[in-house]
Write an enzyme that holds these catalytic residues in place. Structure first.
Site, PDB file in Angstrom:
ATOM      1  N   TYR A 141       7.368  44.523 -25.889  1.00 36.35           N
ATOM      2  CA  TYR A 141       7.994  43.978 -27.103  1.00 36.35           C
ATOM      3  C   TYR A 141       9.321  44.673 -27.423  1.00 36.35           C
ATOM      4  O   TYR A 141      10.078  44.208 -28.275  1.00 36.35           O
ATOM      5  CB  TYR A 141       7.059  44.116 -28.312  1.00 36.35           C
ATOM      6  CG  TYR A 141       5.783  43.287 -28.243  1.00 36.35           C
ATOM      7  CD1 TYR A 141       5.626  42.276 -27.300  1.00 36.35           C
ATOM      8  CD2 TYR A 141       4.741  43.511 -29.124  1.00 36.35           C
ATOM      9  CE1 TYR A 141       4.464  41.531 -27.228  1.00 36.35           C
ATOM     10  CE2 TYR A 141       3.572  42.768 -29.078  1.00 36.35           C
ATOM     11  CZ  TYR A 141       3.436  41.784 -28.117  1.00 36.35           C
ATOM     12  OH  TYR A 141       2.276  41.040 -28.063  1.00 36.35           O
ATOM     13  N   LYS A 187      -3.703  47.412 -16.755  1.00 36.95           N
ATOM     14  CA  LYS A 187      -3.663  46.470 -15.622  1.00 36.95           C
ATOM     15  C   LYS A 187      -3.108  47.243 -14.435  1.00 36.95           C
ATOM     16  O   LYS A 187      -2.091  46.884 -13.822  1.00 36.95           O
ATOM     17  CB  LYS A 187      -2.791  45.258 -16.011  1.00 36.95           C
ATOM     18  CG  LYS A 187      -2.842  44.097 -15.051  1.00 36.95           C
ATOM     19  CD  LYS A 187      -4.153  43.346 -15.045  1.00 36.95           C
ATOM     20  CE  LYS A 187      -4.138  42.262 -13.973  1.00 36.95           C
ATOM     21  NZ  LYS A 187      -5.458  41.629 -13.796  1.00 36.95           N
ATOM     22  N   ASP A 219      -8.138  42.141 -18.052  1.00 38.04           N
ATOM     23  CA  ASP A 219      -8.747  40.804 -17.951  1.00 38.04           C
ATOM     24  C   ASP A 219     -10.263  40.878 -18.121  1.00 38.04           C
ATOM     25  O   ASP A 219     -10.853  40.114 -18.889  1.00 38.04           O
ATOM     26  CB  ASP A 219      -8.331  40.075 -16.651  1.00 38.04           C
ATOM     27  CG  ASP A 219      -8.301  40.975 -15.420  1.00 38.04           C
ATOM     28  OD1 ASP A 219      -8.647  42.170 -15.537  1.00 38.04           O
ATOM     29  OD2 ASP A 219      -7.937  40.485 -14.334  1.00 38.04           O
ATOM     30  N   ASP A 243      -2.429  43.876 -28.950  1.00 37.62           N
ATOM     31  CA  ASP A 243      -2.149  42.747 -29.837  1.00 37.62           C
ATOM     32  C   ASP A 243      -3.133  41.606 -29.530  1.00 37.62           C
ATOM     33  O   ASP A 243      -3.810  41.070 -30.420  1.00 37.62           O
ATOM     34  CB  ASP A 243      -0.685  42.307 -29.595  1.00 37.62           C
ATOM     35  CG  ASP A 243      -0.202  41.266 -30.575  1.00 37.62           C
ATOM     36  OD1 ASP A 243      -0.966  40.900 -31.486  1.00 37.62           O
ATOM     37  OD2 ASP A 243       0.944  40.817 -30.435  1.00 37.62           O
ATOM     38  N   ASP A 247      -6.849  40.295 -31.771  1.00 38.37           N
ATOM     39  CA  ASP A 247      -7.100  38.944 -32.299  1.00 38.37           C
ATOM     40  C   ASP A 247      -8.393  38.387 -31.701  1.00 38.37           C
ATOM     41  O   ASP A 247      -9.192  37.757 -32.392  1.00 38.37           O
ATOM     42  CB  ASP A 247      -5.937  37.994 -31.966  1.00 38.37           C
ATOM     43  CG  ASP A 247      -4.891  37.923 -33.080  1.00 38.37           C
ATOM     44  OD1 ASP A 247      -4.624  38.967 -33.706  1.00 38.37           O
ATOM     45  OD2 ASP A 247      -4.335  36.829 -33.322  1.00 38.37           O
TER      46      ASP A 247
HETATM   47  N1  LIG Z   1       1.849  40.894 -38.526  1.00 38.14           N
HETATM   48  C1  LIG Z   1       2.490  39.763 -38.658  1.00 38.14           C
HETATM   49  O1  LIG Z   1       3.293  39.585 -39.548  1.00 38.14           O
HETATM   50  C2  LIG Z   1       2.205  38.671 -37.702  1.00 38.14           C
HETATM   51  C3  LIG Z   1       2.961  37.532 -37.756  1.00 38.14           C
HETATM   52  N2  LIG Z   1       2.648  36.464 -36.966  1.00 38.14           N
HETATM   53  C4  LIG Z   1       3.440  35.266 -37.205  1.00 38.14           C
HETATM   54  O2  LIG Z   1       2.674  34.400 -38.040  1.00 38.14           O
HETATM   55  C5  LIG Z   1       2.986  33.040 -37.768  1.00 38.14           C
HETATM   56  C6  LIG Z   1       1.714  32.245 -37.511  1.00 38.14           C
HETATM   57  O3  LIG Z   1       1.095  32.734 -36.317  1.00 38.14           O
HETATM   58  P1  LIG Z   1      -0.335  32.260 -35.795  1.00 38.14           P
HETATM   59  O4  LIG Z   1      -0.303  32.365 -34.335  1.00 38.14           O
HETATM   60  O5  LIG Z   1      -0.700  30.984 -36.434  1.00 38.14           O
HETATM   61  O6  LIG Z   1      -1.339  33.424 -36.244  1.00 38.14           O
HETATM   62  P2  LIG Z   1      -2.008  33.699 -37.681  1.00 38.14           P
HETATM   63  O7  LIG Z   1      -2.679  35.011 -37.554  1.00 38.14           O
HETATM   64  O8  LIG Z   1      -1.015  33.561 -38.754  1.00 38.14           O
HETATM   65  O9  LIG Z   1      -3.093  32.550 -37.847  1.00 38.14           O
HETATM   66  C7  LIG Z   1      -4.055  32.254 -36.833  1.00 38.14           C
HETATM   67  C8  LIG Z   1      -5.207  31.425 -37.445  1.00 38.14           C
HETATM   68  O10 LIG Z   1      -6.002  32.278 -38.286  1.00 38.14           O
HETATM   69  C9  LIG Z   1      -6.027  31.807 -39.615  1.00 38.14           C
HETATM   70  N3  LIG Z   1      -5.908  32.939 -40.530  1.00 38.14           N
HETATM   71  C10 LIG Z   1      -5.159  34.043 -40.336  1.00 38.14           C
HETATM   72  N4  LIG Z   1      -5.270  34.858 -41.378  1.00 38.14           N
HETATM   73  C11 LIG Z   1      -6.095  34.273 -42.254  1.00 38.14           C
HETATM   74  C12 LIG Z   1      -6.592  34.642 -43.541  1.00 38.14           C
HETATM   75  N5  LIG Z   1      -6.265  35.794 -44.131  1.00 38.14           N
HETATM   76  N6  LIG Z   1      -7.413  33.780 -44.179  1.00 38.14           N
HETATM   77  C13 LIG Z   1      -7.768  32.629 -43.610  1.00 38.14           C
HETATM   78  N7  LIG Z   1      -7.340  32.225 -42.391  1.00 38.14           N
HETATM   79  C14 LIG Z   1      -6.506  33.052 -41.729  1.00 38.14           C
HETATM   80  C15 LIG Z   1      -4.834  30.870 -39.747  1.00 38.14           C
HETATM   81  O11 LIG Z   1      -5.030  29.937 -40.751  1.00 38.14           O
HETATM   82  C16 LIG Z   1      -4.714  30.297 -38.356  1.00 38.14           C
HETATM   83  O12 LIG Z   1      -5.562  29.198 -38.207  1.00 38.14           O
HETATM   84  C17 LIG Z   1       3.938  33.086 -36.560  1.00 38.14           C
HETATM   85  O13 LIG Z   1       5.244  32.953 -37.053  1.00 38.14           O
HETATM   86  C18 LIG Z   1       3.719  34.447 -35.968  1.00 38.14           C
HETATM   87  O14 LIG Z   1       4.840  34.937 -35.275  1.00 38.14           O
HETATM   88  C19 LIG Z   1       1.576  36.482 -36.131  1.00 38.14           C
HETATM   89  C20 LIG Z   1       0.804  37.601 -36.045  1.00 38.14           C
HETATM   90  C21 LIG Z   1       1.067  38.798 -36.773  1.00 38.14           C
HETATM   91  C1  LIG Z   2       5.489  40.298 -34.088  1.00 44.51           C
HETATM   92  C2  LIG Z   2       4.122  40.454 -33.474  1.00 44.51           C
HETATM   93  C3  LIG Z   2       4.119  41.518 -32.437  1.00 44.51           C
HETATM   94  C4  LIG Z   2       3.131  40.696 -34.542  1.00 44.51           C
HETATM   95  C5  LIG Z   2       1.727  40.713 -34.080  1.00 44.51           C
HETATM   96  O1  LIG Z   2       1.188  39.760 -33.590  1.00 44.51           O
HETATM   97  C6  LIG Z   2       0.969  41.927 -34.286  1.00 44.51           C
HETATM   98  O2  LIG Z   2       1.523  43.005 -34.447  1.00 44.51           O
HETATM   99  O3  LIG Z   2      -0.262  41.844 -34.239  1.00 44.51           O
HETATM  100 MG   LIG Z   3      -0.930  40.028 -33.347  1.00 46.86          MG
END
Ligand SMILES: NC(=O)C1=CN([C@@H]2O[C@H](COP(=O)(O)OP(=O)(O)OC[C@H]3O[C@@H](n4cnc5c(N)ncnc54)[C@H](O)[C@@H]3O)[C@@H](O)[C@H]2O)C=CC1
Ligand SMILES: CC(C)CC(=O)C(=O)O
Ligand SMILES: [Mg+2]
Length: 366
Positions: A141, A187, A219, A243, A247
């Site tokens: 990253y 890996k 894996d 990461d 999830d």
């Molecule tokens: N730490 C951060 O700020 C992160 C930001 N992102 C960003 O978020 C955006 C969305 O990414 P996604 O791949 O959709 O991942 P996401 O983690 O936002 O959501 C994945 C799934 O889980 C559900 N979900 C997540 N948190 C929830 C909660 N607290 N309550 C109920 N349901 C929940 C969502 O509704 C969705 O269906 C993207 O722009 C991504 O880059 C993704 C992961 C981490």
């Molecule tokens: C911007 C990403 C690296 C955020 C994420 O998915 C995380 O830290 O879990």
């Molecule tokens: Mg993540």
């Protein structure tokens, strides 16, 4: 104690879940006689909209004058087509790097009253209690070059020995406080960075003869996480693997909305955020699960402020609300058991008040 907390709400459900966490912290402050000052600042997409930058100087300054950072989430479709320097996620990576928050601790623990929410068999998930230790400021990253043209794209994966040593040390130290086992995930059958990772773990384990060490390729680790998650104690791995695996691990607990995290450096300063992202599909509906954000706030009290009793009080309140059959929509579909973000947070606050009252009564007998 007096503490300053920088609150970076971010995008999507970020503001909804951090609001819940701040409300819980306010109750804890009142009950335990602390003063928490909350300073709000911008990050991610909302910062791009206001300051044309995903991590404005002003935000860094507020975080620098704080004792800890509480963060919601960043990102969303509105900014998906932006050039890479104006992507919300850039702000998140930048703040982790700026504060050298190399150790991302992601506990994954099965809650007895939530076993119904996991698609996995009850027998498989019921005893799960692991800590994923993810390296957070190195790896693919952050590697340079990183660029894309219409014809090709490149990302770079670099790890130095020092970067690996400090995160592996963190994992060994945590294992000593837990069940004494470290699973190092890499890996190494393909990647040079993983070969170095593997070597460093082999060398460092000599200093921890009381800790059992196993190596697992990423894996098959992904498979074992689902088939035998109870076999893991501390899992240590590099940035991207951690990461993805964390999830995946949320499936064990029943929802991504349950997993908190702490991103810390050696002196105890830290940033606390849910594992999940901005969840655009549920944002603005008032239905997001705030548990991950609330439990991240508990981690902040434990790791940055040394407030173990206060942290445990929050965790107990959250667990009790689940035990009492109160859920958000990601955890149940049954009428009468599903609450909005605000209603569910109210339940946690009610439980905190109850716990405090019963503890006061207990103390009055001493
Ligand atoms: N730490 C951060 O700020 C992160 C930001 N992102 C960003 O978020 C955006 C969305 O990414 P996604 O791949 O959709 O991942 P996401 O983690 O936002 O959501 C994945 C799934 O889980 C559900 N979900 C997540 N948190 C929830 C909660 N607290 N309550 C109920 N349901 C929940 C969502 O509704 C969705 O269906 C993207 O722009 C991504 O880059 C993704 C992961 C981490
Ligand atoms: C911007 C990403 C690296 C955020 C994420 O998915 C995380 O830290 O879990
Ligand atoms: Mg993540």
């Amino acid at each position: 104690m007096e503490k300053r907390v920088a609150v970076l709400q971010g995008d999507g459900i970020g503001p909804e879940v951090t609001e819940a966490a701040v409300r819980v912290l306010e109750v804890v402050a009142r009950r335990f006689n602390h003063t928490f000052q909350f300073d709000f600042a911008s990050i991610g997409g909302e910062a791009i909209d206001k300051f044309n930058h995903p991590l404005p100087e002003e935000t860094i300054a507020i975080c620098e004058s704080s004792d800890a950072i509480l963060l919601g989430a960043v990102g969303g479709p509105k900014w998906d087509q932006n050039p890479s320097e104006l992507r919300p996620e850039k702000g998140l990576l930048a703040i982790r790097k700026h504060f050298d928050l190399f150790a991302n601790l992601r506990p994954v623990k099965a809650v007895p009253s939530l076993l119904h929410a996991s698609p996995l068999k009850e027998d498989v998930v019921k005893n799960v209690d692991m800590m994923i230790v993810r390296e957070l400021t190195g790896g693919i990253y952050f590697g340079e070059p990183s660029r894309k043209t219409a014809k090709s794209a490149v990302d770079t994966l670099v790890y130095t020995r020092e970067e690996i040593e400090r995160i592996v040390e963190k994992a060994f130290e945590l294992a000593r406080l837990r069940r004494g086992k470290v699973t190092s995930v890499d890996k190494a059958n393909v990647l040079q960075s993983s070969k170095l990772w593997h070597e460093v773990v082999e060398e460092m384990k000599k200093g921890y003869p009381d800790v059992e060490v196993e190596h697992q390729l990423v894996d098959s680790a992904a498979m074992k996480l689902i088939t035998n998650p109870g076999s893991f104690d501390v899992v240590v791995t590099e940035n991207m693997f951690g990461d993805i695996l964390s999830d995946e691990a949320s499936v064990i607990t029943g929802s991504l909305g349950l997993l908190p995290s702490a991103s810390v450096r050696s002196d105890g300063f830290g940033l606390y955020e849910p594992v999940h992202g901005s969840a655009p599909d549920v944002a603005g509906k008032g239905i997001a699960n705030p548990a991950a954000a609330i439990l991240s706030a508990a981690m902040m009290l434990r790791y940055s402020f040394g407030m173990e009793t206060e942290a445990a009080t929050i965790e107990k309140a959250v667990e009790t609300v689940f035990e009492d059959g109160h859920f958000t929509s990601d955890l149940s579909v049954e009428d009468g058991r599903v609450h909005s973000t605000k209603e569910w947070t109210d339940k946690v606050i009610g439980e905190l008040d109850l716990q405090f009252v019963s503890n006061s009564i207990m103390f009055s007998y001493v």
